[in-house]
Motif scaffolding. Sequence first.
Motif, mmCIF file in Angstrom:
data_model
loop_
_atom_site.group_PDB
_atom_site.id
_atom_site.type_symbol
_atom_site.label_atom_id
_atom_site.label_comp_id
_atom_site.label_asym_id
_atom_site.label_seq_id
_atom_site.Cartn_x
_atom_site.Cartn_y
_atom_site.Cartn_z
ATOM 1 N N SER A 15 0.877 -1.049 0.024
ATOM 2 C CA SER A 15 -0.354 0.001 0.138
ATOM 3 C C SER A 15 1.384 1.197 0.173
ATOM 4 N N HIS A 16 2.263 1.550 0.745
ATOM 5 C CA HIS A 16 3.549 2.235 0.276
ATOM 6 C C HIS A 16 3.964 2.640 -0.779
ATOM 7 N N CYS A 17 3.331 1.808 -2.058
ATOM 8 C CA CYS A 17 3.919 1.720 -2.989
ATOM 9 C C CYS A 17 3.770 3.354 -3.853
ATOM 10 N N PRO A 18 3.858 3.830 -4.608
ATOM 11 C CA PRO A 18 3.276 4.994 -4.802
ATOM 12 C C PRO A 18 2.462 4.835 -6.154
ATOM 13 N N VAL A 19 2.705 3.336 -6.812
ATOM 14 C CA VAL A 19 1.821 3.654 -7.501
ATOM 15 C C VAL A 19 0.825 2.643 -7.113
ATOM 16 N N PRO A 20 -0.412 2.100 -7.733
ATOM 17 C CA PRO A 20 -0.637 0.357 -7.261
ATOM 18 C C PRO A 20 -0.561 -0.688 -8.122
ATOM 19 N N GLY A 21 -0.271 -1.689 -8.502
ATOM 20 C CA GLY A 21 0.380 -2.321 -9.730
ATOM 21 C C GLY A 21 -0.120 -3.906 -9.339
ATOM 22 N N ILE A 22 0.058 -5.099 -9.760
ATOM 23 C CA ILE A 22 0.560 -5.860 -9.376
ATOM 24 C C ILE A 22 2.089 -7.302 -10.303
ATOM 25 N N VAL A 23 2.252 -7.942 -8.687
ATOM 26 C CA VAL A 23 3.417 -8.395 -9.572
ATOM 27 C C VAL A 23 3.618 -9.661 -9.883
ATOM 28 N N VAL A 24 3.310 -10.073 -10.995
ATOM 29 C CA VAL A 24 3.120 -11.117 -12.071
ATOM 30 C C VAL A 24 3.932 -12.127 -12.295
ATOM 31 N N THR A 25 4.246 -13.380 -11.460
ATOM 32 C CA THR A 25 5.209 -13.841 -11.630
ATOM 33 C C THR A 25 5.057 -15.066 -12.338
ATOM 34 N N THR A 26 6.175 -15.186 -13.939
ATOM 35 C CA THR A 26 5.676 -16.600 -14.736
ATOM 36 C C THR A 26 7.159 -17.509 -14.394
ATOM 37 N N PRO A 85 -3.240 -2.744 -12.479
ATOM 38 C CA PRO A 85 -5.363 -3.807 -11.472
ATOM 39 C C PRO A 85 -5.794 -2.752 -12.767
ATOM 40 N N ALA A 86 -5.804 -2.402 -13.726
ATOM 41 C CA ALA A 86 -7.134 -1.850 -14.071
ATOM 42 C C ALA A 86 -7.197 -2.544 -15.171
ATOM 43 N N GLU A 87 -6.346 -3.375 -16.034
ATOM 44 C CA GLU A 87 -7.047 -4.304 -16.869
ATOM 45 C C GLU A 87 -7.871 -5.718 -16.628
ATOM 46 N N ASP A 88 -8.650 -5.720 -17.825
ATOM 47 C CA ASP A 88 -9.411 -7.101 -17.108
ATOM 48 C C ASP A 88 -9.115 -7.973 -16.885
ATOM 49 N N TRP A 89 -7.937 -8.228 -17.684
ATOM 50 C CA TRP A 89 -7.593 -9.912 -17.305
ATOM 51 C C TRP A 89 -7.098 -9.783 -16.574
ATOM 52 N N ILE A 90 -6.417 -8.464 -16.141
ATOM 53 C CA ILE A 90 -5.901 -9.467 -14.787
ATOM 54 C C ILE A 90 -7.015 -9.281 -13.502
ATOM 55 N N LYS A 91 -7.592 -8.072 -13.667
ATOM 56 C CA LYS A 91 -8.539 -8.015 -12.433
ATOM 57 C C LYS A 91 -9.081 -10.070 -12.514
ATOM 58 N N SER A 92 -10.168 -10.577 -13.343
ATOM 59 C CA SER A 92 -10.528 -11.522 -13.949
ATOM 60 C C SER A 92 -9.112 -13.051 -13.022
ATOM 61 N N MET A 112 -7.339 -12.658 -11.071
ATOM 62 C CA MET A 112 -7.230 -12.343 -9.534
ATOM 63 C C MET A 112 -8.418 -12.263 -8.908
ATOM 64 N N GLU A 113 -9.516 -12.570 -9.627
ATOM 65 C CA GLU A 113 -11.466 -12.574 -8.710
ATOM 66 C C GLU A 113 -11.303 -14.017 -8.566
ATOM 67 N N LYS A 114 -10.905 -15.069 -10.400
ATOM 68 C CA LYS A 114 -10.470 -16.184 -9.908
ATOM 69 C C LYS A 114 -9.997 -17.210 -8.800
ATOM 70 N N LYS A 115 -8.362 -15.894 -8.828
ATOM 71 C CA LYS A 115 -7.493 -16.561 -7.648
ATOM 72 C C LYS A 115 -8.285 -16.547 -6.288
ATOM 73 N N ALA A 116 -8.683 -15.490 -5.998
ATOM 74 C CA ALA A 116 -9.422 -15.113 -5.050
ATOM 75 C C ALA A 116 -11.061 -16.479 -4.467
ATOM 76 N N ALA A 117 -11.449 -16.570 -5.405
ATOM 77 C CA ALA A 117 -12.634 -17.521 -5.018
ATOM 78 C C ALA A 117 -12.245 -18.572 -4.518
ATOM 79 N N GLN A 118 -11.045 -19.543 -5.760
ATOM 80 C CA GLN A 118 -10.437 -20.500 -5.521
ATOM 81 C C GLN A 118 -9.872 -21.345 -3.769
ATOM 82 N N GLN A 119 -9.075 -19.640 -3.274
ATOM 83 C CA GLN A 119 -8.585 -19.529 -1.683
ATOM 84 C C GLN A 119 -9.853 -19.729 -0.936
ATOM 85 N N ASN A 120 -10.887 -18.849 -1.029
ATOM 86 C CA ASN A 120 -11.865 -18.996 -0.885
ATOM 87 C C ASN A 120 -12.932 -20.443 -0.403
#
Length: 121
Positions: A82-93, A102-109, A111-119
Motif C-alpha cells: 500500500s505504500h508503493c507510489p503506484v498500485p500494481g500487480i507483480v506477476v511471476t512466470t 490492476p485496471a487491466e480486465d484480464w488481470i482483474k478476472s 485475481m477474482e478467480k484466484k480469490a475464489a479458489q482460495q475461498n
Amino acid sequence: MWCRLGLSQTSAAAHYQSLKISFRSETMRASSLCLLFGLVLLMAQTSAQSQAAGPIPEECCFNFIDFQIPTAKIVSALKTESHCPVPGIVVTTPRTRFCVDPAEDWIKSFMEKKAAQQNKK
C-alpha cells in the motif's frame, strides 16, 4: 612606464607572473571550497528527503507491460504494498516477473478467480 617604476622589463614580467600565479591559486581554492560546500549541502538535502519519504519497497511497479500473459504461465500474482507510489500487480512466470496495471480486465478476472479458489480452500 618601466623606467618610472624603476623596474626592468624582465623583473616587471616576473612580478606580474608571480601575481598571476598567486591570484589563480587563490581563485582555485575559493572555487574548490564553494564546490565542496555545495556538494555537502546537496548531499544533506538529498539525505533528508529520502529519510522523510521512507524507503521504497522492493516490490513496487513503476512501468507496466502492455500485453496479456497467458494465465497458464502465471505462477503467482501479488498486489504491490500500500505504500508503493503506484498500485500494481507483480506477476511471476517461470522465467521472469512483470508489473501489470490492476485496471487491466484480464488481470482483474485472474485475481477474482484466484480469490475464489482460495475461498474454497
